[in-house]
Motif scaffolding. Sequence first.
Motif, PDB file in Angstrom:
ATOM      1  N   ILE A   1       2.876  -8.577  -3.602  1.00  0.00           N
ATOM      2  CA  ILE A   1       4.301  -8.740  -3.311  1.00  0.00           C
ATOM      3  C   ILE A   1       5.111  -8.316  -4.529  1.00  0.00           C
ATOM      4  N   TYR A   2       5.954  -7.300  -4.318  1.00  0.00           N
ATOM      5  CA  TYR A   2       6.899  -6.832  -5.331  1.00  0.00           C
ATOM      6  C   TYR A   2       8.318  -7.237  -4.930  1.00  0.00           C
TER       7      TYR A   2
ATOM      8  N   SER B   1       8.805 -10.103  -7.768  1.00  0.00           N
ATOM      9  CA  SER B   1       8.681 -10.795  -6.478  1.00  0.00           C
ATOM     10  C   SER B   1       9.454 -12.107  -6.425  1.00  0.00           C
TER      11      SER B   1
END
Length: 126
Positions: free
Chosen positions: A66-67, A86
């Motif tokens: 997750i960015y 994130s």
Amino acid sequence: MAKNFEPENKLPNMIGPGTKIKGDIETNGDIKIDGSIEGNIISKGKVLVGQNGTVTGEVKCTNCDIYGTFDGRLTVSELLSLKASSKLHGDIQTSKLSIEPGAIFTGTCKMDEKVTPPAANANIKK
């Protein structure tokens, strides 16, 4: 004797910037999200939420990076990586967790060596 040539599709499924989806997604491969999804995702591969990507719902997958932004419930059978950019709000269950400095995580985390891998037609609470 000639062989039938069937190229393997190594490209991930991609939800591009500016794309908004409301609904559930099931895939046997990887998926990259740079747009917005409001719904549930089941993937036997990796789910990657790009820096501008947003997901609201429940996700079950094998690996996850997750960015961008995630809001909901996340079940990862192997490795969950929260990158520095994130923002995760919700509950996670995973076998392994990596959090880079700068990542924002608000919610609960349950770590277990035996998280069930996602299966096609898996039931997601609605």
